[in-house]
Design a protein around this motif. Structure first.
Motif, PDB file in Angstrom:
ATOM      1  N   SER A  35       0.726  -1.110  -0.017  1.00  0.00           N
ATOM      2  CA  SER A  35      -0.031  -0.107   0.107  1.00  0.00           C
ATOM      3  C   SER A  35       0.972   1.302  -0.093  1.00  0.00           C
ATOM      4  O   SER A  35       0.348   2.491   0.276  1.00  0.00           O
ATOM      5  CB  SER A  35      -0.852  -0.112   1.303  1.00  0.00           C
ATOM      6  OG  SER A  35      -0.243  -0.425   2.260  1.00  0.00           O
ATOM      7  N   TRP A  38       0.036   4.959  -1.251  1.00  0.00           N
ATOM      8  CA  TRP A  38      -1.651   4.845  -1.331  1.00  0.00           C
ATOM      9  C   TRP A  38      -2.240   5.673   0.016  1.00  0.00           C
ATOM     10  O   TRP A  38      -1.728   5.388   1.129  1.00  0.00           O
ATOM     11  CB  TRP A  38      -2.287   3.611  -1.427  1.00  0.00           C
ATOM     12  CG  TRP A  38      -2.046   3.160  -3.012  1.00  0.00           C
ATOM     13  CD1 TRP A  38      -1.108   2.444  -3.368  1.00  0.00           C
ATOM     14  CD2 TRP A  38      -2.682   3.831  -4.158  1.00  0.00           C
ATOM     15  NE1 TRP A  38      -1.299   2.210  -4.729  1.00  0.00           N
ATOM     16  CE2 TRP A  38      -2.011   3.135  -5.476  1.00  0.00           C
ATOM     17  CE3 TRP A  38      -3.629   4.840  -4.552  1.00  0.00           C
ATOM     18  CZ2 TRP A  38      -2.506   3.559  -6.552  1.00  0.00           C
ATOM     19  CZ3 TRP A  38      -4.006   5.282  -5.747  1.00  0.00           C
ATOM     20  CH2 TRP A  38      -3.448   4.526  -6.786  1.00  0.00           C
ATOM     21  N   ARG A  42      -7.632   4.194   1.097  1.00  0.00           N
ATOM     22  CA  ARG A  42      -7.748   3.060   0.012  1.00  0.00           C
ATOM     23  C   ARG A  42      -7.325   1.756   0.782  1.00  0.00           C
ATOM     24  O   ARG A  42      -7.795   0.692   0.334  1.00  0.00           O
ATOM     25  CB  ARG A  42      -6.653   3.461  -0.992  1.00  0.00           C
ATOM     26  CG  ARG A  42      -6.895   4.531  -2.047  1.00  0.00           C
ATOM     27  CD  ARG A  42      -8.231   4.209  -2.814  1.00  0.00           C
ATOM     28  NE  ARG A  42      -7.701   3.937  -3.999  1.00  0.00           N
ATOM     29  CZ  ARG A  42      -8.489   3.259  -5.055  1.00  0.00           C
ATOM     30  NH1 ARG A  42      -9.737   3.222  -4.661  1.00  0.00           N
ATOM     31  NH2 ARG A  42      -8.042   2.918  -5.893  1.00  0.00           N
ATOM     32  N   VAL A  43      -6.465   1.711   1.807  1.00  0.00           N
ATOM     33  CA  VAL A  43      -6.024   0.639   2.710  1.00  0.00           C
ATOM     34  C   VAL A  43      -7.351   0.259   3.235  1.00  0.00           C
ATOM     35  O   VAL A  43      -7.583  -0.905   3.499  1.00  0.00           O
ATOM     36  CB  VAL A  43      -4.954   0.991   3.479  1.00  0.00           C
ATOM     37  CG1 VAL A  43      -4.935  -0.030   4.392  1.00  0.00           C
ATOM     38  CG2 VAL A  43      -3.684   1.240   2.860  1.00  0.00           C
ATOM     39  N   PHE A  54      -0.697  -5.710   5.115  1.00  0.00           N
ATOM     40  CA  PHE A  54      -0.069  -4.664   4.367  1.00  0.00           C
ATOM     41  C   PHE A  54       1.166  -4.305   4.112  1.00  0.00           C
ATOM     42  O   PHE A  54       1.744  -4.448   5.410  1.00  0.00           O
ATOM     43  CB  PHE A  54      -0.743  -3.313   4.716  1.00  0.00           C
ATOM     44  CG  PHE A  54      -2.487  -3.446   4.415  1.00  0.00           C
ATOM     45  CD1 PHE A  54      -3.006  -3.153   3.013  1.00  0.00           C
ATOM     46  CD2 PHE A  54      -3.626  -4.076   5.076  1.00  0.00           C
ATOM     47  CE1 PHE A  54      -4.297  -3.321   2.741  1.00  0.00           C
ATOM     48  CE2 PHE A  54      -4.706  -4.096   5.173  1.00  0.00           C
ATOM     49  CZ  PHE A  54      -5.344  -3.877   3.589  1.00  0.00           C
ATOM     50  N   GLY A 219       1.236  -4.749  -5.118  1.00  0.00           N
ATOM     51  CA  GLY A 219       0.550  -3.454  -5.203  1.00  0.00           C
ATOM     52  C   GLY A 219      -0.095  -3.112  -6.338  1.00  0.00           C
ATOM     53  O   GLY A 219      -1.189  -2.803  -6.007  1.00  0.00           O
ATOM     54  N   PHE A 223      -4.001  -1.968  -6.207  1.00  0.00           N
ATOM     55  CA  PHE A 223      -4.353  -0.630  -6.030  1.00  0.00           C
ATOM     56  C   PHE A 223      -4.152  -0.056  -7.364  1.00  0.00           C
ATOM     57  O   PHE A 223      -4.785   1.345  -7.342  1.00  0.00           O
ATOM     58  CB  PHE A 223      -3.295  -0.083  -5.036  1.00  0.00           C
ATOM     59  CG  PHE A 223      -3.502  -0.762  -3.562  1.00  0.00           C
ATOM     60  CD1 PHE A 223      -4.478  -0.067  -2.925  1.00  0.00           C
ATOM     61  CD2 PHE A 223      -2.667  -1.356  -3.087  1.00  0.00           C
ATOM     62  CE1 PHE A 223      -4.977  -0.730  -1.608  1.00  0.00           C
ATOM     63  CE2 PHE A 223      -2.540  -2.046  -1.800  1.00  0.00           C
ATOM     64  CZ  PHE A 223      -3.737  -1.470  -0.968  1.00  0.00           C
TER      65      PHE A 223
END
Length: 234
Positions: A35, A38, A42-43, A54, A219, A223
């Motif tokens: 993550s 970000w 978003r996490v 994460f 990742g 994302f």
């Protein structure tokens, strides 16, 4: 906007297919959602879709997200290069560090880990490609470093991590990953009882799993493309 729940499901399906293709159980491979860069929301979206672990590359950015999402009881892994002046921050916030490549860093993490917290899980980062620009301990130096790290209090040596050079040559990638697996096997023959191979990213999940990965660090496939350049990519 990238659909994180849909992307997570697609990645999980890739992992399952890759595992079955090489005779492994999908549950033997953990997905680490990378993550870095970000924002916390978003996490949180990924967490709402069932993702628990994460990975972060930057100590302060990662610590801020750990604090912002503390009520969710997520598992945080530090996977980027770690400087001595950032070890205290990482030792206090993260459950895993994948990027230990010298004893000094491991010693500082050991000294700075709160004894009331569980032992900090460590992986040694190995430079399997021999690239001068890449972090990681040389393969020949892994046994001595592993023996030293496993003796430290407050930390637990779990395994090895690598980031091979970018290449479209799957045979070469498999050989890089196999190098890490052979190193882990050799350490276990010495009695270290390690259980973790952290290898494989968005573009090379399948060869990593074929060579024994137990954690894949993904990742971009979850994302989307990042808003700023970061290394290593995942």
């Amino acid at each position: 906007m990238t659909s994180i729940p849909g992307n997570l499901q697609a990645v999980r399906e890739r992992i399952a297919r890759a595992a079955v293709a090489c005779g492994r159980h999908p549950d033997a491979i953990r997905l680490l959602a990378v993550s870095k860069t970000w924002p916390a929301d978003r996490v949180a979206e990924a967490a709402d879709a069932g993702q628990r672990a994460f990975g972060e590359n930057y100590a302060q950015e990662g610590a801020d997200k750990v604090d912002a999402l503390a009520e969710r009881a997520l598992e945080w892994h530090f996977i980027g290069p770690l400087q001595s002046n950032k070890t205290r921050l990482v030792a206090s916030r993260f459950a895993w560090v994948h990027s230990v490549d010298r004893l000094k860093i491991a010693q500082r993490l050991s000294e700075q880990r709160d004894p009331q917290l569980p032992a900090l899980n460590l992986c040694l980062q190995v430079n399997v490609s021999g690239e001068h620009s890449k972090s990681g301990v040389a393969p020949d130096d892994v046994p001595a470093l592993a023996e030293a790290v496993r003796a430290l209090p407050g930390v637990r040596l779990r395994g090895l991590m690598c980031i091979p050079e970018p290449t479209g040559d799957e045979a070469l990638l498999r050989e890089r990953f196999a190098t890490l697996r052979r190193l882990l096997d050799a350490l276990n023959e010495r009695g270290l009882a390690l259980d973790t191979l952290s290898m494989g990213m968005s573009h090379d999940i399948e060869p990593a799993i074929a060579e024994g990965a137990t954690i894949v660090r993904v990742g971009t496939a979850i994302f989307g493309d990042r808003t700023r350049s970061a290394s290593p990519d995942a």
